[in-house]
Design a protein around this motif. Structure first.
Motif, PDB file in Angstrom:
ATOM      1  N   GLN A 126      58.956 -18.541  23.123  1.00  0.00           N
ATOM      2  CA  GLN A 126      59.229 -17.148  23.462  1.00  0.00           C
ATOM      3  C   GLN A 126      58.071 -16.235  23.046  1.00  0.00           C
ATOM      4  O   GLN A 126      57.345 -16.525  22.094  1.00  0.00           O
ATOM      5  N   PRO A 127      57.877 -15.123  23.769  1.00  0.00           N
ATOM      6  CA  PRO A 127      56.813 -14.171  23.405  1.00  0.00           C
ATOM      7  C   PRO A 127      57.031 -13.618  22.009  1.00  0.00           C
ATOM      8  O   PRO A 127      58.179 -13.439  21.570  1.00  0.00           O
ATOM      9  N   ARG A 128      55.952 -13.339  21.306  1.00  0.00           N
ATOM     10  CA  ARG A 128      56.049 -12.775  19.960  1.00  0.00           C
ATOM     11  C   ARG A 128      54.964 -11.729  19.777  1.00  0.00           C
ATOM     12  O   ARG A 128      53.784 -12.015  19.951  1.00  0.00           O
ATOM     13  N   THR A 129      55.369 -10.520  19.459  1.00  0.00           N
ATOM     14  CA  THR A 129      54.399  -9.460  19.180  1.00  0.00           C
ATOM     15  C   THR A 129      54.122  -9.434  17.692  1.00  0.00           C
ATOM     16  O   THR A 129      54.980  -9.773  16.880  1.00  0.00           O
ATOM     17  N   VAL A 130      52.915  -9.031  17.330  1.00  0.00           N
ATOM     18  CA  VAL A 130      52.520  -8.992  15.922  1.00  0.00           C
ATOM     19  C   VAL A 130      52.199  -7.560  15.526  1.00  0.00           C
ATOM     20  O   VAL A 130      52.024  -6.681  16.369  1.00  0.00           O
ATOM     21  N   ASP A 131      52.124  -7.330  14.228  1.00  0.00           N
ATOM     22  CA  ASP A 131      51.811  -6.003  13.693  1.00  0.00           C
ATOM     23  C   ASP A 131      50.459  -5.530  14.219  1.00  0.00           C
ATOM     24  O   ASP A 131      49.475  -6.265  14.183  1.00  0.00           O
ATOM     25  N   LYS A 132      50.412  -4.306  14.711  1.00  0.00           N
ATOM     26  CA  LYS A 132      49.171  -3.789  15.284  1.00  0.00           C
ATOM     27  C   LYS A 132      48.138  -3.463  14.215  1.00  0.00           C
ATOM     28  O   LYS A 132      46.954  -3.342  14.504  1.00  0.00           O
ATOM     29  N   LYS A 133      48.587  -3.268  12.968  1.00  0.00           N
ATOM     30  CA  LYS A 133      47.633  -3.008  11.894  1.00  0.00           C
ATOM     31  C   LYS A 133      46.885  -4.297  11.588  1.00  0.00           C
ATOM     32  O   LYS A 133      47.476  -5.325  11.327  1.00  0.00           O
ATOM     33  N   ALA A 134      45.595  -4.244  11.612  1.00  0.00           N
ATOM     34  CA  ALA A 134      44.815  -5.463  11.412  1.00  0.00           C
ATOM     35  C   ALA A 134      43.466  -5.166  10.809  1.00  0.00           C
ATOM     36  O   ALA A 134      42.988  -4.040  10.817  1.00  0.00           O
ATOM     37  N   ILE A 135      42.845  -6.210  10.287  1.00  0.00           N
ATOM     38  CA  ILE A 135      41.488  -6.126   9.771  1.00  0.00           C
ATOM     39  C   ILE A 135      40.533  -6.319  10.949  1.00  0.00           C
ATOM     40  O   ILE A 135      40.720  -7.212  11.767  1.00  0.00           O
ATOM     41  N   ASN A 136      39.539  -5.476  11.045  1.00  0.00           N
ATOM     42  CA  ASN A 136      38.573  -5.636  12.124  1.00  0.00           C
ATOM     43  C   ASN A 136      37.773  -6.912  11.934  1.00  0.00           C
ATOM     44  O   ASN A 136      37.324  -7.228  10.834  1.00  0.00           O
ATOM     45  N   ILE A 137      37.602  -7.646  13.018  1.00  0.00           N
ATOM     46  CA  ILE A 137      36.811  -8.873  12.973  1.00  0.00           C
ATOM     47  C   ILE A 137      35.417  -8.558  13.475  1.00  0.00           C
ATOM     48  O   ILE A 137      35.246  -8.105  14.598  1.00  0.00           O
ATOM     49  N   THR A 138      34.441  -8.792  12.642  1.00  0.00           N
ATOM     50  CA  THR A 138      33.059  -8.550  13.061  1.00  0.00           C
ATOM     51  C   THR A 138      32.486  -9.820  13.653  1.00  0.00           C
ATOM     52  O   THR A 138      32.768 -10.915  13.183  1.00  0.00           O
ATOM     53  N   ASN A 139      31.666  -9.649  14.651  1.00  0.00           N
ATOM     54  CA  ASN A 139      31.028 -10.788  15.321  1.00  0.00           C
ATOM     55  C   ASN A 139      29.524 -10.589  15.276  1.00  0.00           C
ATOM     56  O   ASN A 139      29.020  -9.552  15.691  1.00  0.00           O
ATOM     57  N   ASP A 140      28.807 -11.571  14.761  1.00  0.00           N
ATOM     58  CA  ASP A 140      27.365 -11.455  14.622  1.00  0.00           C
ATOM     59  C   ASP A 140      26.664 -11.380  15.978  1.00  0.00           C
ATOM     60  O   ASP A 140      25.528 -10.948  16.076  1.00  0.00           O
ATOM     61  N   ASN A 141      27.342 -11.813  17.008  1.00  0.00           N
ATOM     62  CA  ASN A 141      26.724 -11.818  18.334  1.00  0.00           C
ATOM     63  C   ASN A 141      27.746 -11.384  19.369  1.00  0.00           C
ATOM     64  O   ASN A 141      28.346 -12.200  20.047  1.00  0.00           O
ATOM     65  N   GLU A 142      27.969 -10.067  19.461  1.00  0.00           N
ATOM     66  CA  GLU A 142      28.998  -9.557  20.346  1.00  0.00           C
ATOM     67  C   GLU A 142      28.629  -9.757  21.818  1.00  0.00           C
ATOM     68  O   GLU A 142      29.476  -9.947  22.669  1.00  0.00           O
ATOM     69  N   ASP A 143      27.324  -9.698  22.133  1.00  0.00           N
ATOM     70  CA  ASP A 143      26.902  -9.809  23.523  1.00  0.00           C
ATOM     71  C   ASP A 143      26.752 -11.282  23.886  1.00  0.00           C
ATOM     72  O   ASP A 143      25.685 -11.878  23.756  1.00  0.00           O
ATOM     73  N   THR A 144      27.838 -11.897  24.328  1.00  0.00           N
ATOM     74  CA  THR A 144      27.836 -13.329  24.617  1.00  0.00           C
ATOM     75  C   THR A 144      27.976 -13.628  26.101  1.00  0.00           C
ATOM     76  O   THR A 144      27.960 -14.783  26.504  1.00  0.00           O
ATOM     77  N   ALA A 145      28.117 -12.597  26.921  1.00  0.00           N
ATOM     78  CA  ALA A 145      28.375 -12.819  28.344  1.00  0.00           C
ATOM     79  C   ALA A 145      27.215 -13.530  29.032  1.00  0.00           C
ATOM     80  O   ALA A 145      27.400 -14.264  29.995  1.00  0.00           O
ATOM     81  N   SER A 146      25.974 -13.296  28.544  1.00  0.00           N
ATOM     82  CA  SER A 146      24.804 -13.860  29.210  1.00  0.00           C
ATOM     83  C   SER A 146      24.427 -15.243  28.693  1.00  0.00           C
ATOM     84  O   SER A 146      23.463 -15.848  29.175  1.00  0.00           O
ATOM     85  N   ILE A 147      25.165 -15.773  27.707  1.00  0.00           N
ATOM     86  CA  ILE A 147      24.826 -17.073  27.128  1.00  0.00           C
ATOM     87  C   ILE A 147      25.136 -18.190  28.126  1.00  0.00           C
ATOM     88  O   ILE A 147      26.224 -18.262  28.685  1.00  0.00           O
TER      89      ILE A 147
END
Length: 434
Positions: free
Chosen positions: A207-228
């Motif tokens: 069954q679908p399950r929603t989670v708490d919207k409060k969250a820790i931001n996840i940082t990504n060392d390489n956000e621009d991955t579309a061109s890889i």
């Protein structure tokens, strides 16, 4: 003395369920075991510390595997995998969970990085999980399945080490058995894990399950991955992964395997030399907590073993049950569950269980294959749902990257229910029919 194991493990479980950090919970359980065995507080602490070296090799291998995984991620090859999963499986919850279970299975037998891939692969998928209202408990169950079932059933990669540990434990205590017989004996218990996985995916967490919207931001060392796109560095990364697997299989050493892969990443210039400090620091940050939990768990196991608590528990069990195979097999599985829940390592528990189980099972007429099935199942039991197990700590490390996933209630409880119960049933059947 026989009650020491039960009480101390219950202390660990109750504290963990009360959301006390797993390191504190295990340490408290170890102190309780020491005090109940007649040691004072200082002696209990010293015995825990003395036993921490029992998992030092495992802890070091996890640190190196963590660095290896970070180096692999640096090349961007994991982004290709994540992007592919998102493109192909968006909206297909069941297929996504099954794919994650398959990827996790490869980490045991094909690409020997064990849990180190999880903090790399899973966090980028968390947003997708939330968009699809996918129950993360299903993902935790799939990851734990992949981290455990392959080495229980398949004699390759970690499976070779697990089966060899069972064989050595039995032969050291007077039973001769082949590797093929060990592997065959564990097919029935392993099938129980397959049943548990299917129940979790198709029934319990469908069954679908929603989670708490409060969250820790996840940082990504390489956000621009579309061109890889797949390139030379990715090809050399695959070479390093294959070399790590070969060395691990040849030497039976996770440390040498991980070190080989890591060194090759630098020699082949896949990762620049100046990134060495950063790679190691991130690897330690990613896997350090898990490695330290394993050390503390080893110390707890040392207290239980050295004080005679485990031996006393099995001795009382054998005195009460006599030669009733039906009762002996189920009770020994429950004893194994308690012991492994405390130690948190099926690999570390097998030698202890073999020394205690083999004499009793020889005396009561169990066959070598039935003995192997019982020892292997008992060793695997607590590992699947223990707060101190890498099979549960690993999934949590990835699924809780944004602070929305609880180690005990969202990983340990689901895996305990869906794997330990089937393992008990199927392991019991194997002990009686083999």
């Amino acid at each position: 003395m026989a009650w020491v194991v039960i009480v101390s493990v219950l202390v660990m479980i109750i504290l963990s369920l009360a959301r006390v950090h797993v390191i504190i919970a295990i340490l408290a359980a170890g102190l309780v075991a020491g005090l109940m065995s007649g040691l004072n507080l200082i002696e209990s602490v010293e015995m825990i510390v003395a036993g921490m070296g029992g998992q030092s090799s495992t802890a070091l291998s996890y640190i190196l595997l963590g660095a290896f995984a970070v180096a692999i991620s640096y090349t961007g090859i994991t982004h290709l995998l994540v992007r592919y999963l998102i493109r192909v499986l968006t909206g297909k919850k069941t297929m996504l969970v099954l794919a994650i279970a398959g990827i996790a299975s490869l980490s045991q037998n094909v690409v020997p990085v064990h849990i180190a891939f999880i903090p790399i692969l899973i966090p980028p998928l968390l947003k997708l999980f939330d968009q699809m209202e996918l129950d993360r408990r299903a993902v935790a169950t799939a990851l734990t399945f992949g981290l455990k079932a392959p080495y229980v059933m398949i004699p390759a990669g970690y499976g070779i080490l697990f089966h060899q540990t069972i064989l050595n434990g039995m032969e050291n205590n007077g039973i001769s058995i082949s590797m093929n017989e060990v592997a065959l004996s564990l097919l029935i218990p392993g099938s129980g894990m397959i049943v548990g996985l299917l129940i979790a995916i198709f029934i319990t967490y469908r069954q679908p399950r929603t989670v708490d919207k409060k969250a820790i931001n996840i940082t990504n060392d390489n956000e621009d991955t579309a061109s890889i796109t797949f390139n030379r560095k990715h090809g050399l990364t695959v070479v390093a992964i294959v070399a790590a697997l070969v060395m691990q299989l040849v030497t039976d050493s996770l440390i040498i395997g991980a070190l080989t892969g890591l060194v090759l990443m630098f020699i082949l210039l896949v990762v620049p030399f100046y990134q060495g400090d950063s790679i190691m620091t991130k690897g330690i940050a990613m896997m350090g907590t898990i490695a330290f939990v394993m050390l503390i768990a080893s110390g707890f196991g040392h207290v239980l073993q050295e004080t005679g608590a485990i031996s006393a528990m099995v001795e009382v069990t054998s005195d009460v049950l006599g030669d009733n195979k039906v009762l002996i097999s189920i009770v020994l599985l429950l004893v194994g569950l308690l012991i492994t829940m405390g130690i948190g390592s099926s690999f570390g528990t097998i030698p202890i269980l073999a020394a205690l189980y083999v004499p009793l099972m020889m005396a009561t007429g169990f066959s070598p294959m039935a003995t192997a099935a019982l020892i292997g199942t008992a060793g695997a039991l607590g590992d699947a749902g223990s707060p101190a197990s890498d099979s549960t700590l690993g999934p949590t490390s990835g699924l809780n990257a944004d602070g929305k996933h609880h180690h005990i209630w969202d990983t340990c409880v689901p895996t305990f229910i869906h794997f330990n119960i089937p393992l008990l049933i199927f392991g019991w059947i194997a002990a009686l029919v083999l």
